[in-house]
Scaffold this motif. Sequence first.
Motif, PDB file in Angstrom:
ATOM      1  N   ALA A 140      46.798  56.012  -6.884  1.00  9.96           N
ATOM      2  CA  ALA A 140      47.315  57.252  -6.302  1.00  9.96           C
ATOM      3  C   ALA A 140      48.453  57.814  -7.152  1.00  9.96           C
ATOM      4  O   ALA A 140      49.045  57.110  -7.985  1.00  9.96           O
ATOM      5  N   ASP A 141      48.755  59.111  -6.949  1.00  8.73           N
ATOM      6  CA  ASP A 141      49.988  59.672  -7.501  1.00  8.73           C
ATOM      7  C   ASP A 141      51.165  59.024  -6.774  1.00  8.73           C
ATOM      8  O   ASP A 141      51.131  58.848  -5.552  1.00  8.73           O
ATOM      9  N   ILE A 142      52.214  58.672  -7.515  1.00 10.61           N
ATOM     10  CA  ILE A 142      53.402  58.074  -6.913  1.00 10.61           C
ATOM     11  C   ILE A 142      54.577  59.014  -7.157  1.00 10.61           C
ATOM     12  O   ILE A 142      54.870  59.375  -8.297  1.00 10.61           O
ATOM     13  N   VAL A 143      55.233  59.416  -6.071  1.00  5.79           N
ATOM     14  CA  VAL A 143      56.357  60.347  -6.189  1.00  5.79           C
ATOM     15  C   VAL A 143      57.537  59.791  -5.402  1.00  5.79           C
ATOM     16  O   VAL A 143      57.376  59.000  -4.474  1.00  5.79           O
ATOM     17  N   LEU A 144      58.718  60.221  -5.799  1.00  4.98           N
ATOM     18  CA  LEU A 144      59.957  59.834  -5.136  1.00  4.98           C
ATOM     19  C   LEU A 144      60.571  61.074  -4.508  1.00  4.98           C
ATOM     20  O   LEU A 144      60.682  62.115  -5.162  1.00  4.98           O
ATOM     21  N   THR A 145      60.936  60.978  -3.241  1.00  2.00           N
ATOM     22  CA  THR A 145      61.577  62.108  -2.579  1.00  2.00           C
ATOM     23  C   THR A 145      62.892  61.658  -1.959  1.00  2.00           C
ATOM     24  O   THR A 145      63.050  60.513  -1.543  1.00  2.00           O
ATOM     25  N   VAL A 182      56.674  60.087 -10.438  1.00  2.00           N
ATOM     26  CA  VAL A 182      56.914  58.821 -11.132  1.00  2.00           C
ATOM     27  C   VAL A 182      55.688  58.404 -11.932  1.00  2.00           C
ATOM     28  O   VAL A 182      55.781  58.013 -13.086  1.00  2.00           O
ATOM     29  N   ARG A 183      54.524  58.482 -11.315  1.00  2.00           N
ATOM     30  CA  ARG A 183      53.287  58.119 -12.000  1.00  2.00           C
ATOM     31  C   ARG A 183      52.145  58.934 -11.417  1.00  2.00           C
ATOM     32  O   ARG A 183      52.023  59.080 -10.207  1.00  2.00           O
ATOM     33  N   GLU A 184      51.311  59.476 -12.304  1.00  2.00           N
ATOM     34  CA  GLU A 184      50.178  60.273 -11.870  1.00  2.00           C
ATOM     35  C   GLU A 184      48.894  59.473 -12.004  1.00  2.00           C
ATOM     36  O   GLU A 184      48.716  58.728 -12.968  1.00  2.00           O
ATOM     37  N   ALA A 185      48.018  59.614 -11.038  1.00  2.00           N
ATOM     38  CA  ALA A 185      46.737  58.912 -11.092  1.00  2.00           C
ATOM     39  C   ALA A 185      45.935  59.404 -12.291  1.00  2.00           C
ATOM     40  O   ALA A 185      45.841  60.613 -12.526  1.00  2.00           O
TER      41      ALA A 185
END
Length: 479
Positions: free
Chosen positions: A243-248, A272-275
């Motif tokens: 999955a895409d990993i994002v920080l909020t 942070v990281r894109e699939a």
Amino acid sequence: MLAIPEPAPPRAHTISFPVMAGLVRITDLILLIVAGYLSIRIETDLYGSYPKGAIEPAAWAGALAASFSLARASAYSQSVLMSGPVQLRRLVRPLAFGAFCQIACLFVLYHGNLPFRSWPFVWGLVAACALGLSRLPLIRLLGRWSRDGRLARKVAIVGAGEHSRVFMERLREEPGAYQVVGLYDDRMSRLPDVPLDVPLRGTVADLVQQSREEPVDVIVVALPLNAAERIKSIMEQLSSTVADIVLTTDLPRLGFDYTQFEVVGRNPVVAVREAPLKDWQAIEKAVLDRSIGLLALVLLSPLLLATVIAIKLDSPGPVLFRQPRMGFNNRPFICYKFRSMHSAMTDLLADRQTTRDDPRITRVGRVIRKLSIDELPQIFNVLNGTMSLVGPRPHAPNTKAADRLFTEVVQQYALRHRVKPGITGWAQVNGWRGETKTIDQIEQRVACDLFYIENWSVRFDIEIMIRTLLGEVRSKTAF
């Protein structure tokens, strides 16, 4: 007896909205081009013939200009495509711009003497009717798919607290675009007292496991910036997910222009990281795999048949060797190969790697392994979707290097499974194939695999296939 993994149960079909929007944009361009030729025909019927080869470029210029302007006007965003009145308003300026470009093109082609002066306006009317009518079934289709959840991006949130509550409230402003599948938090016994109406489904480790069984498009880590060590630990656990990993966090309170960040709904996030290989890239790779795989199956069918006969005549036992291996998203699958060992000596879990002059290999097996013919049944894996033509090579669960499991040797080993495994790969064409005796050998393989994942393109796949055909079929490391 080892249990062979059963195929995953069928899931409700979903479609990535960027893919859906791309299909709509392609359809619009086709309709704009058709409108150009139809309007030319109307003008011809009304005013007689026209000089062929001169007005067609203007029709294409207007269609391309209008298509570009539609994209610039955000006409393909989810909120716009879901609203009929908004869609129709967004058509006006792009069509006017397209008509203006046609007039400019005619002015250049006819050196200031403009024939067919009414034609751009006829084109605008025809194009408006074509696009407007196409929107009627589109709105109904998108509405039904939205209600069924087929367009919603599946979001998992790590961190049960105030940040996650605010995040979910903003997501609700775009109904049908996002679906929160659950909350996850390692502090199960001491969660903060924050009202949340989404189920708490477990820890981060539970999320990693569940993401292999059900689709998750975005994983949101909703924690304050002062929880740096905790965020770092969570990111390490999530590194192998697809999955895409994002920080909020509460970016608006930081006092700078948070509109420069990426967004999930109305929530500013730090990506942070894109699939890898998602949306259109996934479609491109699937089309490449299926088309070349089917062609290879047809062309190689005489060789496949001859190999089947040779194996049956050489030794008793099945023609195919069906071995469980680890595939996309760390899911096990059955990999097909021609049987090259004596039936009673096959090693299903690869507790012992094949070595040069291995006594377990049959006479025919030595030939087909040397020429890599034993790998050809994996074409069926490509056609059934469990493998790709090009990708990291799949390994059996118990494969070792220096008497240690690959997963124990290389920390980033699981990152290879963020794409489908392949029949050949970047590691193989760079010489890293065959027996792995040392830790350095598996480290080099993983490094090549990760480089491939980060730099994938259709051209890169074709280059690897060509290099495989030219140099790897008779590789010195194949035995």
